[in-house]
Design a protein around this motif. Structure first.
Motif, PDB file in Angstrom:
ATOM      1  N   HIS A 118      74.622  50.805  50.141  1.00 51.25           N
ATOM      2  CA  HIS A 118      74.334  51.809  49.166  1.00 51.25           C
ATOM      3  C   HIS A 118      73.377  51.207  49.361  1.00 51.25           C
ATOM      4  CE1 HIS A 118      74.040  54.752  46.243  1.00 51.25           C
ATOM      5  NE2 HIS A 118      75.692  55.368  46.650  1.00 51.25           N
ATOM      6  N   PRO A 119      71.957  52.618  48.900  1.00 52.46           N
ATOM      7  CA  PRO A 119      70.764  52.630  48.595  1.00 52.46           C
ATOM      8  C   PRO A 119      70.556  51.156  47.441  1.00 52.46           C
ATOM      9  CG  PRO A 119      71.082  54.255  49.555  1.00 52.46           C
ATOM     10  CD  PRO A 119      72.242  54.000  49.432  1.00 52.46           C
ATOM     11  N   LEU A 120      71.700  52.124  46.964  1.00 54.42           N
ATOM     12  CA  LEU A 120      71.070  51.310  44.935  1.00 54.42           C
ATOM     13  C   LEU A 120      71.802  49.933  45.064  1.00 54.42           C
ATOM     14  CD1 LEU A 120      71.766  52.226  41.714  1.00 54.42           C
ATOM     15  CD2 LEU A 120      74.575  51.699  42.299  1.00 54.42           C
ATOM     16  N   TRP A 121      72.436  49.166  46.203  1.00 51.49           N
ATOM     17  CA  TRP A 121      72.438  48.172  46.972  1.00 51.49           C
ATOM     18  C   TRP A 121      70.991  47.128  46.890  1.00 51.49           C
ATOM     19  CZ3 TRP A 121      76.683  44.369  45.069  1.00 51.49           C
ATOM     20  CH2 TRP A 121      77.531  44.881  43.473  1.00 51.49           C
ATOM     21  N   TYR A 122      70.463  47.984  47.707  1.00 53.79           N
ATOM     22  CA  TYR A 122      69.576  47.169  48.182  1.00 53.79           C
ATOM     23  C   TYR A 122      68.119  47.760  47.164  1.00 53.79           C
ATOM     24  CZ  TYR A 122      65.574  45.409  50.717  1.00 53.79           C
ATOM     25  OH  TYR A 122      64.283  45.129  52.127  1.00 53.79           O
ATOM     26  N   LEU A 123      67.579  48.871  46.453  1.00 52.32           N
ATOM     27  CA  LEU A 123      66.692  49.491  45.776  1.00 52.32           C
ATOM     28  C   LEU A 123      66.388  49.425  44.505  1.00 52.32           C
ATOM     29  CD1 LEU A 123      66.475  52.325  48.523  1.00 52.32           C
ATOM     30  CD2 LEU A 123      65.741  50.741  48.278  1.00 52.32           C
ATOM     31  N   THR A 124      67.055  48.657  44.158  1.00 51.59           N
ATOM     32  CA  THR A 124      67.649  48.651  42.681  1.00 51.59           C
ATOM     33  C   THR A 124      67.206  46.528  41.527  1.00 51.59           C
ATOM     34  OG1 THR A 124      69.926  48.445  42.184  1.00 51.59           O
ATOM     35  CG2 THR A 124      68.135  50.425  42.129  1.00 51.59           C
ATOM     36  N   ARG A 169      82.823  33.510  55.325  1.00 51.47           N
ATOM     37  CA  ARG A 169      82.950  33.319  53.016  1.00 51.47           C
ATOM     38  C   ARG A 169      83.077  33.984  51.762  1.00 51.47           C
ATOM     39  NH1 ARG A 169      77.973  28.439  54.138  1.00 51.47           N
ATOM     40  NH2 ARG A 169      79.472  26.970  55.830  1.00 51.47           N
ATOM     41  N   ALA A 170      82.840  35.305  53.007  1.00 53.61           N
ATOM     42  CA  ALA A 170      82.570  36.789  51.518  1.00 53.61           C
ATOM     43  C   ALA A 170      84.246  36.881  51.336  1.00 53.61           C
ATOM     44  CB  ALA A 170      81.803  37.653  52.479  1.00 53.61           C
ATOM     45  N   PRO A 171      84.963  36.656  51.553  1.00 55.08           N
ATOM     46  CA  PRO A 171      85.908  37.187  50.334  1.00 55.08           C
ATOM     47  C   PRO A 171      86.317  36.375  48.616  1.00 55.08           C
ATOM     48  CG  PRO A 171      86.641  37.457  52.948  1.00 55.08           C
ATOM     49  CD  PRO A 171      84.981  36.553  52.510  1.00 55.08           C
ATOM     50  N   PHE A 172      84.903  35.300  49.345  1.00 62.10           N
ATOM     51  CA  PHE A 172      85.971  34.576  47.688  1.00 62.10           C
ATOM     52  C   PHE A 172      84.867  35.041  46.435  1.00 62.10           C
ATOM     53  CE2 PHE A 172      87.544  31.522  51.305  1.00 62.10           C
ATOM     54  CZ  PHE A 172      88.652  31.475  51.034  1.00 62.10           C
ATOM     55  N   ILE A 173      83.928  35.521  47.264  1.00 61.70           N
ATOM     56  CA  ILE A 173      83.515  36.278  46.060  1.00 61.70           C
ATOM     57  C   ILE A 173      83.911  36.843  45.146  1.00 61.70           C
ATOM     58  CG2 ILE A 173      81.750  38.377  45.827  1.00 61.70           C
ATOM     59  CD1 ILE A 173      80.376  37.597  48.307  1.00 61.70           C
ATOM     60  N   TYR A 174      83.940  36.222  43.640  1.00 61.88           N
ATOM     61  CA  TYR A 174      84.120  37.194  42.973  1.00 61.88           C
ATOM     62  C   TYR A 174      84.637  38.333  41.915  1.00 61.88           C
ATOM     63  CZ  TYR A 174      80.615  37.076  40.516  1.00 61.88           C
ATOM     64  OH  TYR A 174      78.419  36.844  39.551  1.00 61.88           O
ATOM     65  N   ASP A 175      83.554  39.400  42.537  1.00 67.24           N
ATOM     66  CA  ASP A 175      84.018  40.457  41.775  1.00 67.24           C
ATOM     67  C   ASP A 175      83.553  41.307  42.925  1.00 67.24           C
ATOM     68  OD1 ASP A 175      81.734  42.900  40.117  1.00 67.24           O
ATOM     69  OD2 ASP A 175      81.924  43.755  41.988  1.00 67.24           O
ATOM     70  N   PRO A 176      84.901  41.749  42.856  1.00 69.12           N
ATOM     71  CA  PRO A 176      85.410  43.282  44.429  1.00 69.12           C
ATOM     72  C   PRO A 176      84.375  43.453  44.978  1.00 69.12           C
ATOM     73  CG  PRO A 176      87.313  43.310  41.708  1.00 69.12           C
ATOM     74  CD  PRO A 176      86.034  42.606  41.590  1.00 69.12           C
ATOM     75  N   ARG A 177      83.601  44.818  44.274  1.00 73.17           N
ATOM     76  CA  ARG A 177      82.911  45.609  44.418  1.00 73.17           C
ATOM     77  C   ARG A 177      81.204  45.093  44.966  1.00 73.17           C
ATOM     78  NH1 ARG A 177      81.492  48.667  47.665  1.00 73.17           N
ATOM     79  NH2 ARG A 177      79.579  50.324  47.596  1.00 73.17           N
ATOM     80  N   ALA A 178      81.736  43.679  44.953  1.00 78.10           N
ATOM     81  CA  ALA A 178      80.258  42.838  45.084  1.00 78.10           C
ATOM     82  C   ALA A 178      81.053  42.267  46.491  1.00 78.10           C
ATOM     83  CB  ALA A 178      79.658  41.536  44.250  1.00 78.10           C
ATOM     84  N   CYS A 179      81.686  42.270  46.755  1.00 79.71           N
ATOM     85  CA  CYS A 179      82.877  41.576  47.624  1.00 79.71           C
ATOM     86  C   CYS A 179      82.613  42.670  49.048  1.00 79.71           C
ATOM     87  CB  CYS A 179      84.117  41.340  47.516  1.00 79.71           C
ATOM     88  SG  CYS A 179      85.116  40.273  48.791  1.00 79.71           S
ATOM     89  N   GLU A 180      82.849  43.757  48.445  1.00 79.82           N
ATOM     90  CA  GLU A 180      83.082  44.873  49.473  1.00 79.82           C
ATOM     91  C   GLU A 180      81.866  45.234  50.405  1.00 79.82           C
ATOM     92  OE1 GLU A 180      85.273  49.116  48.995  1.00 79.82           O
ATOM     93  OE2 GLU A 180      84.012  48.870  47.380  1.00 79.82           O
ATOM     94  N   VAL A 181      80.853  45.004  48.919  1.00 73.04           N
ATOM     95  CA  VAL A 181      79.336  45.534  49.550  1.00 73.04           C
ATOM     96  C   VAL A 181      79.010  44.410  50.844  1.00 73.04           C
ATOM     97  CG1 VAL A 181      77.345  45.878  48.867  1.00 73.04           C
ATOM     98  CG2 VAL A 181      78.521  46.629  47.669  1.00 73.04           C
ATOM     99  N   VAL A 182      79.562  43.373  50.289  1.00 72.00           N
ATOM    100  CA  VAL A 182      77.994  41.976  50.669  1.00 72.00           C
ATOM    101  C   VAL A 182      79.529  42.360  52.640  1.00 72.00           C
ATOM    102  CG1 VAL A 182      78.741  39.504  51.751  1.00 72.00           C
ATOM    103  CG2 VAL A 182      78.343  40.573  48.826  1.00 72.00           C
TER     104      VAL A 182
END
Length: 374
Positions: A118-124, A169-182
């Motif tokens: 999503h552009p929000l995740w790269y452009l901000t 390694r990404a499934p261990f990201i603590y934030d659900p939305r950040a995990c999903e984006v990555v």
């Protein structure tokens, strides 16, 4: 000093040179410093520099050769002489190893190339720096060094191998939305490696644009605009300490990018770019032996770098910092930006109309993403 209408003068020097070697444990930080002034400061500082060199049999001033006390005395004299001048000291500090995770984010998570992001995740600022921190966390066990080697070689297969390791390694990201984006961004990159255009090895000197040296040079170009614009002045002369390795790339950046300035978005989003209307001046690469201005920058930058305990030096350093502007790239700075943007957003009042407009825009963005992915 010459009249301010003569234009802006820039004298720039660097320390902690790295080039491609961003993992040198003996030199973890890269520094660049520049003295930017309305009118030329050399007529003011030249007599001070020349007298000290003549009295001590030196061909130029170098901070590391003089030691703290001599540098302090010289800096005090120079600062006193510049008291009535209109000047600013701009310095850049780059944590060199942190370039690797930030370049990975720029390569894989750029929403213009990767429609799964999503552009929000790269452009901000808030979300892009969040991605940088997450990737930095996951690049343990020298994976950052492995990626950097592949990146400089334009090795797409190697880049995708790194992405596969990070996806594990990404499934261990603590934030659900950040995990999903990555995970979505990495998965799409792995399945569609043809969408990424690597440029570090395109030509003998292409890698130089990815180095701390040129990143810092770009920040100096921006700082010069920030100095010129409110004063209504153009640049008369831009002098950088000579650099055989980067002279061509510096000239290219000065010619191509210095004529464009930008206005930052208040929420750290996409900046507004515009062509500048003033003179960009002559760009010169000189030996510091020929330039008292560069020697002053060397002394100021040397003092900025020091972890000082002596009270006299602390006072002198504070006088420089009172007239200074800085730019930093580091893990600590990313964390600070994330915290500042979170606080800014939490304090921002959003009207129901703005909320509905945001929802409509997001639906449009998601629709465009799905179209690209199909």
């Amino acid at each position: 000093m010459k009249e301010k209408e003569d234009g802006v003068y820039v004298y720039a020097d660097e320390s902690g040179h790295s080039g491609k070697d961003i993992f040198n444990e003996q030199s973890p930080l890269y520094y660049q410093g520049a003295l930017i002034s309305a009118g030329d400061i050399e007529p003011i500082v030249s007599p001070i520099v020349a007298k000290y060199c003549d009295d001590n049999g030196l061909d130029r001033l170098h901070g590391f050769e003089l030691g703290e006390q001599k540098v302090n005395d010289l800096c005090v004299e120079l600062l006193d002489a510049l008291r009535d001048a209109d000047w600013q000291f701009h310095y850049t500090i780059i944590e060199k190893s942190y370039i690797a995770p930030t370049k990975f984010v720029d390569t894989i998570f750029d929403s213009y190339d990767n429609p799964a992001v999503h552009p929000l995740w790269y452009l901000t600022d808030l979300f892009r720096h969040t991605l940088c921190i997450l990737v930095d966390d996951m690049m343990e066990g020298d994976l950052d060094k492995t990626f950097w080697g592949y990146f400089l070689a334009d090795d797409s297969d190697g880049l995708i191998e790194v992405a596969k390791i990070l996806l594990e390694r990404a499934p261990f990201i603590y934030d659900p939305r950040a995990c999903e984006v990555v995970m979505e961004g990495l998965s799409y990159a792995i399945d569609h490696p043809e969408i990424f255009t690597l440029v570090a090895a395109k030509g003998k000197s292409a890698y130089k644009k990815q180095t701390p040296n040129i990143i810092a040079f770009s920040s100096l170009l921006t700082a010069t605009h920030r100095f010129c614009k409110p004063r209504g002045l153009g640049v008369k002369v831009f002098v950088h300490d000579q650099s055989d390795e980067f002279k061509g790339t510096m000239r290219e950046y000065h010619n191509m990018f210095f004529g464009v300035d930008y206005e930052e978005d208040k929420f750290g989003g996409i900046p507004k770019f515009e062509q500048v209307e003033y003179d960009l001046g002559e760009f010169k690469l000189e030996s510091s032996k020929k330039s008292p201005g560069l020697q002053v920058v060397d002394l100021f930058l040397w003092l900025i770098q020091r972890d000082i305990k002596d009270q006299n030096l602390l006072l002198t350093k504070s006088r420089i910092l009172e007239n200074a502007d800085d730019f930093r790239i580091s893990r600590g700075m990313s964390l600070a930006i994330i915290k500042a943007r979170q606080l800014q957003i939490m304090r921002q009042e959003v009207t129901p109309e703005e909320l509905e407009a945001g929802k409509r825009l997001n639906k449009k963005i998601l629709k465009n993403q799905m179209t690209k992915m199909k």
